[in-house]
Enzyme design. Sequence first.
Site, mmCIF file in Angstrom:
data_model
loop_
_atom_site.group_PDB
_atom_site.id
_atom_site.type_symbol
_atom_site.label_atom_id
_atom_site.label_comp_id
_atom_site.label_asym_id
_atom_site.label_seq_id
_atom_site.Cartn_x
_atom_site.Cartn_y
_atom_site.Cartn_z
ATOM 1 N N GLY A 1 -44.897 58.494 -110.781
ATOM 2 C CA GLY A 1 -45.456 58.340 -112.127
ATOM 3 C C GLY A 1 -46.933 57.990 -112.067
ATOM 4 C CD GLU B 1 -28.491 61.955 -110.083
ATOM 5 O OE1 GLU B 1 -27.446 61.788 -110.713
ATOM 6 O OE2 GLU B 1 -29.337 61.058 -109.896
ATOM 7 C CB CYS C 1 -39.051 42.925 -131.309
ATOM 8 S SG CYS C 1 -37.965 44.029 -132.232
ATOM 9 C CG MET D 1 -41.399 38.211 -136.074
ATOM 10 S SD MET D 1 -39.966 38.872 -136.994
ATOM 11 C CE MET D 1 -40.675 39.145 -138.593
ATOM 12 C CD GLN D 2 -35.164 40.263 -135.096
ATOM 13 O OE1 GLN D 2 -34.202 39.979 -134.387
ATOM 14 N NE2 GLN D 2 -35.327 41.479 -135.601
ATOM 15 C CG HIS E 1 -41.738 46.775 -129.546
ATOM 16 N ND1 HIS E 1 -41.204 45.999 -128.552
ATOM 17 C CD2 HIS E 1 -40.747 46.953 -130.463
ATOM 18 C CE1 HIS E 1 -39.941 45.721 -128.829
ATOM 19 N NE2 HIS E 1 -39.642 46.297 -129.982
ATOM 20 C CD GLU F 1 -44.137 45.539 -126.488
ATOM 21 O OE1 GLU F 1 -44.758 45.113 -127.489
ATOM 22 O OE2 GLU F 1 -42.901 45.532 -126.406
HETATM 23 N N1 GLN Z 1 -32.152 42.713 -131.441
HETATM 24 C C1 GLN Z 1 -33.174 42.697 -132.445
HETATM 25 C C2 GLN Z 1 -33.001 43.813 -133.466
HETATM 26 O O1 GLN Z 1 -32.329 44.769 -133.226
HETATM 27 C C3 GLN Z 1 -34.559 42.777 -131.809
HETATM 28 C C4 GLN Z 1 -34.832 44.035 -131.083
HETATM 29 C C5 GLN Z 1 -35.993 43.978 -130.148
HETATM 30 O O2 GLN Z 1 -36.428 42.893 -129.756
HETATM 31 N N2 GLN Z 1 -36.480 45.143 -129.706
HETATM 32 O O3 GLN Z 1 -33.539 43.747 -134.526
#
Ligand code: GLN
Length: 536
Positions: free
Chosen positions: A22, A154, A385, A388-389, A511, A513
Site C-alpha cells: 500500500g 484465493e 463518534c 462523543m456519545q 470522523h 480523521e
Molecule cells: N456505535 C456507535 C454508533 O453506531 C458509534 C460508532 C462509531 O464510533 N463509529 O452510533
Amino acid sequence: MSNFSTKYIFVTGGVTSSLGKGIIAASLGKLLSARGYKVTIQKLDPYINIDPGTMNPYEHGECYVTTDGAETDLDLGHYERFLANKTSQANNVTTGSIYQTVIEKERKGDYLGKTVQIIPHITDEIKRRIKILGDTNNFDFVITEIGGTVGDIESLPYIEAVRQIKWELQNSALYIHLTLVPYLSAAGELKTKPTQHSVKTLLESGIQPDILVCRTEHPLTENIKQKIALFCNVEKDAVIESIDAKTIYEVPLLMQKENLDKVVLRKLNLDDNSDVKLDKWKDFLFKLKNPNQEVNIGLVGKYIKLKDSYKSICEAFIHASTEKKCKVNIKWINAGSLTEKTIKEELDNLNGILVAPGFGDRGIEGKINAIKYVRENKIPFLGICLGMQCAVIEYARNILNMPGANSTEMKPNTKFPVIDIMEEQKEITNKGGTMRLGAYNCTLDKDSFSYNSYKTLKIEERHRHRYEFNNKYLNDFTKAGMQCVGNNPENNLVEIVEISSHPWFVGVQFHPEYSSTVLNPHPLFSGFIEACISNK
Ligand code: GLN
C-alpha cells in the site's frame, strides 16, 4: 492530459504479507501526481466479505470510510493521505463483491443459459472493476494493488485477470512485484532466493514482472541487484531497493532516489523529463524530523493491541502536529481497564485525551470515566463518534443528574436514552453497509472551538454510525453548559457538542480523521494539538 490513454500499473506482493504494498503504491502515485498526472489507486482484496465493515478491527485493522460511503480497507486511507485525491466505492474491490455481482447477474438470467465459471465470468467482472476507474474518470494512471501474497489460492482469479489486461493493453500496462530480500545474520548475507521463487510463482501464472521492488533491512549491493535481474528477467535498473524507512512519509523520496517513477515512465514509453514537484512534501518531512516541542496525548480505545485499529487517527495526529513542529507521543490506554481507581495514574501527565470510536459496550464505562476526569481537570478533549456519545452520557449522568443515562446501543431500556438509534435505522436488520455512512453536511456555530479551527460555517464530514444524540434532551444539555455547535441542516442531527467553559472540549459524531492528509491536516486535529500545547 489530453490524448492520453489510461495506463494501468499492477502491484503484487511475494514472499510474505505486510511488506507495505500500500505504501509503495501510494508513494509511486505521489511521484506520478507530483509530475502533474491524474492518478488513482485501487485495492483488490481476496476475501469473501463484501467489505471490511463487518470485520473486527483485530481481524483487519481500521475500516476506512470514503465520502461516498464505502467501508473499505485501511490502505485507501494511505492513498488519500499521500495523493490528497478522494477515493470512492470503486477503489476497493473484494472477492465477495465480485461474486455478489456475478451471482446477481446469474439470477437475473444475464448469462443466457451459460455455465457461470471463475474464468471467464469472475475474471471478466474483475477486469471491469479495474477498467471502470480509467474509463469513467479519465485518470492518467490507475494503480491497482492486489491484496495477499502471490501463490495464495484465493488471489489466483485476480492474477489471471491482470494477466489478461496486460495482454489486451500491451504497453499501457505494467507489473510491479514487491518482494523481501532477507538478511541472514549467521551468514552475514542478503538472500535473493525467496525473490527468485516468488517471481517463478508469478511466471507460472503467466506474469513477468517489469519492476521488482525489494524490501530490505540493508542496502542492496550492485552484485545483488545484478543477480536478481539475471535470475528474474528484469532489467538491473528495474530492481528497486526499498530499505526500511523511519517514517512511511519518507518512502516517496526513497523511491524517487531509486528512480522508480522514471523506470515506470520509460517502460510505458512516456517522457520522464517532467518536473517532480515535491517541495511541500519535503518541507513536511523536514518538520517531521526536526520537531522543537512534544505533547503527550492519551488515546483511549478498546483495540489498543493492534495499532492499525486507529490508523487514520494516528496519522491525523502526525499531520496536524508536524505543521506546528511538534511531536505527538501517543499513550495507548485500554478503555477496559480504566476504573475510577486507576484513572488518575493512567491519565496523569497527559496534555490531552482522545476517546476513540467504537461499537458495543465493552470498555464504555472506562471511556466515560476518562471523560469525567478530563472534563473536571480541564484537560483538552476530542471525542470521535462513540467518544462523543460517551461525552454526552457522562454529562447526563454527572451534571444533568440522570443516573444510568446511556445509549440504547448499550442499554436498550435505559431511563435516560440520551443517545438513541436513528429513526431510519430502526427497521434495519442486515449488518453490512447499512449504517449512516459517508459525507454529510454540517453547519457550525460561530462561537465555538470548532468554528475557530475550521474558520468556515459549512463543513462536510464522513460518518459511520447508527446512533445519535437524542434531540429530546437538547434543551437540558444547552441549559447545563453542553452545547450543540454543529448540526446537520437537513435533518437537525447533532454533529458536534462542546463545553465552552472548558479550555477545549469537543465531541464529534463524524470522523475527522478520515480526511486529514499530509499537506492538509484536519482543522479539528490542528485545534486539538494547539490546545494540548497550551495545556503543557
Ligand atoms: N456505535 C456507535 C454508533 O453506531 C458509534 C460508532 C462509531 O464510533 N463509529 O452510533
